[in-house]
Design a protein around this motif. Structure first.
Motif, PDB file in Angstrom:
ATOM      1  N   ALA A 178       0.818  -1.218   0.000  1.00 34.26           N
ATOM      2  CA  ALA A 178       0.000   0.000   0.000  1.00 34.26           C
ATOM      3  C   ALA A 178       0.847   1.261   0.000  1.00 34.26           C
ATOM      4  CB  ALA A 178      -0.934  -0.008   1.206  1.00 34.26           C
ATOM      5  N   GLU A 179       2.008   1.197   0.677  1.00 34.09           N
ATOM      6  CA  GLU A 179       2.848   2.392   0.795  1.00 34.09           C
ATOM      7  C   GLU A 179       3.703   2.637  -0.445  1.00 34.09           C
ATOM      8  OE1 GLU A 179       5.226  -1.051   2.505  1.00 34.09           O
ATOM      9  OE2 GLU A 179       3.146  -0.338   2.511  1.00 34.09           O
ATOM     10  N   VAL A 234       4.242   7.244  -4.967  1.00 31.13           N
ATOM     11  CA  VAL A 234       5.505   7.889  -4.607  1.00 31.13           C
ATOM     12  C   VAL A 234       6.327   8.023  -5.880  1.00 31.13           C
ATOM     13  CG1 VAL A 234       7.408   7.862  -2.965  1.00 31.13           C
ATOM     14  CG2 VAL A 234       5.321   6.627  -2.441  1.00 31.13           C
ATOM     15  N   ARG A 292      12.011  12.347   2.988  1.00 39.14           N
ATOM     16  CA  ARG A 292      11.888  10.914   2.695  1.00 39.14           C
ATOM     17  C   ARG A 292      12.185  10.077   3.941  1.00 39.14           C
ATOM     18  NH1 ARG A 292      14.349  12.257  -2.377  1.00 39.14           N
ATOM     19  NH2 ARG A 292      16.397  11.609  -1.613  1.00 39.14           N
ATOM     20  N   GLU A 320       9.228  10.144   6.166  1.00 44.33           N
ATOM     21  CA  GLU A 320       8.175   9.258   5.662  1.00 44.33           C
ATOM     22  C   GLU A 320       8.451   7.807   6.047  1.00 44.33           C
ATOM     23  OE1 GLU A 320       7.956   9.799   1.484  1.00 44.33           O
ATOM     24  OE2 GLU A 320       7.325  11.891   1.590  1.00 44.33           O
ATOM     25  N   GLY A 376       7.762   7.191   9.818  1.00 46.03           N
ATOM     26  CA  GLY A 376       6.472   7.587  10.356  1.00 46.03           C
ATOM     27  C   GLY A 376       6.458   8.930  11.049  1.00 46.03           C
TER      28      GLY A 376
END
Length: 615
Positions: free
Chosen positions: A562-563, A567, A586, A589, A592
């Protein structure tokens, strides 16, 4: 395999001598354990040291380590899972380490596991220099299966543990890992060591079955055991020259070592004259009784080796086939200078395929000779010199009887690949420089010089020039290694991403099945991704997606992490400051939004992170 020591009283006597620094009593401890205690004590570690909870590994580091050892994990996982089912309990864990003693995979009850087992996860070092005398640490040095129970551990804090481990060797006879079971508050049942040994036999058999070889010869005194982990396996070329034999075959034929010192034909070990040339050349397998060179009757099963599937790391079996112009030009340069003994330095981000690039050059110029990779970032402290340069008999307390070749000497006639050279300790850099300059080596403890015929490729994702300026890397070694520097392009900058996707999908397809395909819109999105993990990440993502979609089916968005999607690669930064800002974003990301974790990953202070986040 070795038995327990004689009595609890004798063990207590040995521990008192250990704590006081006195000589260990003779005949009380098993020899591998005694040598281990001596090595650990000589390193400066004390039995009272608290080490178990002193080191933690970040999720990112663990993920990268696991991906770097993907082939080893894939090889061992079926037997690890079977082993786990036989001991399943919150008080037990099954561990797989690499050759340097670093855990790369574990199976256990992660949610219910005893607190003492929680540090035993991917990234934790179990070598003697880090954890004292444990079964995996001893097995990797002594090259034999061993169990360590309770107070046999060097550290006092491990006296409630039981562990049993066995080394794993590849088809060239090199140590590639150690399989271990560790329990807390568990009885020292030596049958667990037998299970570990059986699991390792199965792992090594699987490695031989997958090996690239013209002929695979399986043998046993009882034909019912052919096809089981107990079988002997010999690999041979089309002309009958033996290239390797597993440990079971060595025992059946009275041999020493997986690879013969001198070329030897299979008919020097087994009387295959009655079989005839036609049978030896058959494409299918066949089974028949033969006699060994010392008269023992054996049943053999001979089959043609399957051609290996092409590596999914890059497109094409030869690097020249890639459609990326930068990579083609880089290979052509390296191809011209490498056979003349000029060292190569491969630089670039992690996951760009530096080791694969090195293997391609090796196969082109020194095929059939050893390719020995050394991860300079995970060399075990305390035994690092002997691991690299080897040692003579009696070189130090606890040294291996008869001495041992180091990794450099193991590459004789072939290629030495020094991965993550930027992480090599300074005190080793000067000795490595001398070896590279003089092209000869002296093992730890003295002895005669060994003339070396080794081609050298070093690799790093670090800026070595900056490390030289900071005093963390020797300038003379940098110039010595930097004969020709090759910058490996990141995946996001390559021209052949679409072709790479097809190559990976084809390699993922099970034998006899069609490869999965990707819907066009999703394929376009994948080509536009940033891919921070580069080719390694692409391979992992598509392998998982292929398994989820099923053979020959269409890969859809639901099969991808999903992640991952959304991007897309950002436009080139307009300034160094903007580039730093993007790197920090980055990192945030990936962690978290945790500023402290992002700062640690980047090697900067929290203040620097906050400064670049200001509008």
């Amino acid at each position: 395999m070795t038995a327990h020591i004689r009595s609890v009283a004798e063990l207590s006597l040995a521990r008192r001598a250990l704590a006081s620094g006195a000589a260990l009593p003779e005949g009380v401890l098993r020899e591998p354990l005694r040598r281990s205690w001596e090595r650990v004590r000589a390193s400066g570690m004390r039995p009272s040291d608290d080490i178990l909870f002193s080191h933690w590994v970040s999720v990112g580091d663990a993920r990268r380590l696991s991906e770097a050892h993907r082939d080893l994990i894939e090889l061992a996982t079926p037997d690890m899972e079977h082993l786990w089912q036989s001991i399943r309990s919150p008080h037990w864990v099954v561990l797989l380490t690499n050759a340097q003693g670093v855990i790369v995979h574990s199976i256990g009850e992660s949610c219910l596991a005893a607190r003492e087992l929680s540090p035993l996860r991917c990234g934790r070092r179990l070598c003697e220099a880090d954890m004292g005398s444990t079964a995996p640490g001893i097995a990797s040095i002594e090259a034999e299966a061993v169990a360590v129970d309770g107070e046999e551990h060097f550290l006092d804090e491990l006296q409630n543990f039981f562990c049993a481990a066995a080394p794993i060797f590849d088809t060239s006879g090199q140590l590639i890992g150690v399989l271990d079971v560790t329990g807390i508050h568990a009885s020292g049942d030596m049958r667990r060591l037998d299970r570990v040994i059986n699991a390792v036999q199965s792992i090594e058999c699987r490695a031989y079955e997958r090996a690239k070889s013209d002929m695979i010869i399986r043998l046993h005194e009882d034909p019912r055991f052919i096809g089981t982990p107990a079988q002997g396996v010999i690999l041979a070329r089309e002309d009958g020259i033996v290239t390797s034999a597993n440990r079971a075959a060595q025992a059946m034929l009275g041999l020493k070592g997986a690879v013969p010192d001198q070329p030897v034909r299979i008919d020097e070990w087994l009387d295959v004259s009655a079989l005839g040339r036609e049978q030896m050349a058959r494409r299918s397998s066949w089974t028949a009784p033969v006699y060994s060179h010392h008269g023992a009757r054996l049943f053999v099963d001979v089959r043609r080796g399957a051609q290996p599937r092409r590596s999914p790391v890059m497109a094409g079996t030869a690097l020249r086939e890639t459609r990326d112009a930068r990579l083609v030009a880089a290979f052509e340069k390296a191809d011209r200078v490498f056979p003349h003994g000029l060292p190569l330095l491969l630089t670039g981000e992690t996951g760009t395929g530096k080791e694969w690039f090195a293997q391609q050059l090796h196969q082109r110029h020194r095929a059939g000779k050893p390719f020995v990779p050394v991860d300079c970032s995970s060399l075990a402290e305390g035994i690092v010199e002997s691991e690299l340069f080897g040692h003579v008999d009696g070189a130090f307390t606890g040294s291996r009887r008869g001495g041992a070749k180091g990794r450099i000497e193991q590459a004789q006639g072939g290629t030495l690949f020094l991965d993550e050279i930027g992480d090599m300790p300074l005190h080793l850099q000067s000795r490595l420089l001398r070896v590279l300059q003089e092209r000869r080596l002296v093992r730890v403890g003295g002895g005669g010089e060994v003339e070396l015929d080794v081609l050298v490729i070093a690799a790093t994702h670090r800026d070595l020039a900056r490390l030289v300026t900071e005093g963390r890397f020797r300038e003379d070694l940098f110039f010595r290694l930097n004969g020709l520097q090759i910058m490996m392009p990141p995946l996001r900058e390559r021209e052949d991403i679409a072709a790479l996707i097809d190559e990976v999908l084809a390699a993922c397809a099970p034998s006899g099945q069609a490869a999965c395909h990707i819907e066009p819109e999703l394929r376009t999105r994948l080509c536009a991704l940033r891919w921070p993990g580069n080719v390694r990440q692409l391979r992992h993502v598509l392998t998982v997606a292929s398994l989820l979609a099923g053979g020959g089916q269409e890969i859809r968005e639901e099969h991808l992490p999903a992640e991952l999607l959304g991007v897309a690669a950002p436009p080139p930064p307009s300034s160094l400051e903007e580039q730093q800002r993007q790197s920090i974003r980055r990192a945030l990301e990936m962690h978290g939004g945790n500023v402290s974790a992002a700062a640690r990953a980047l090697g900067v202070s929290r203040t620097t992170v906050y400064k670049h986040l200001r509008p």
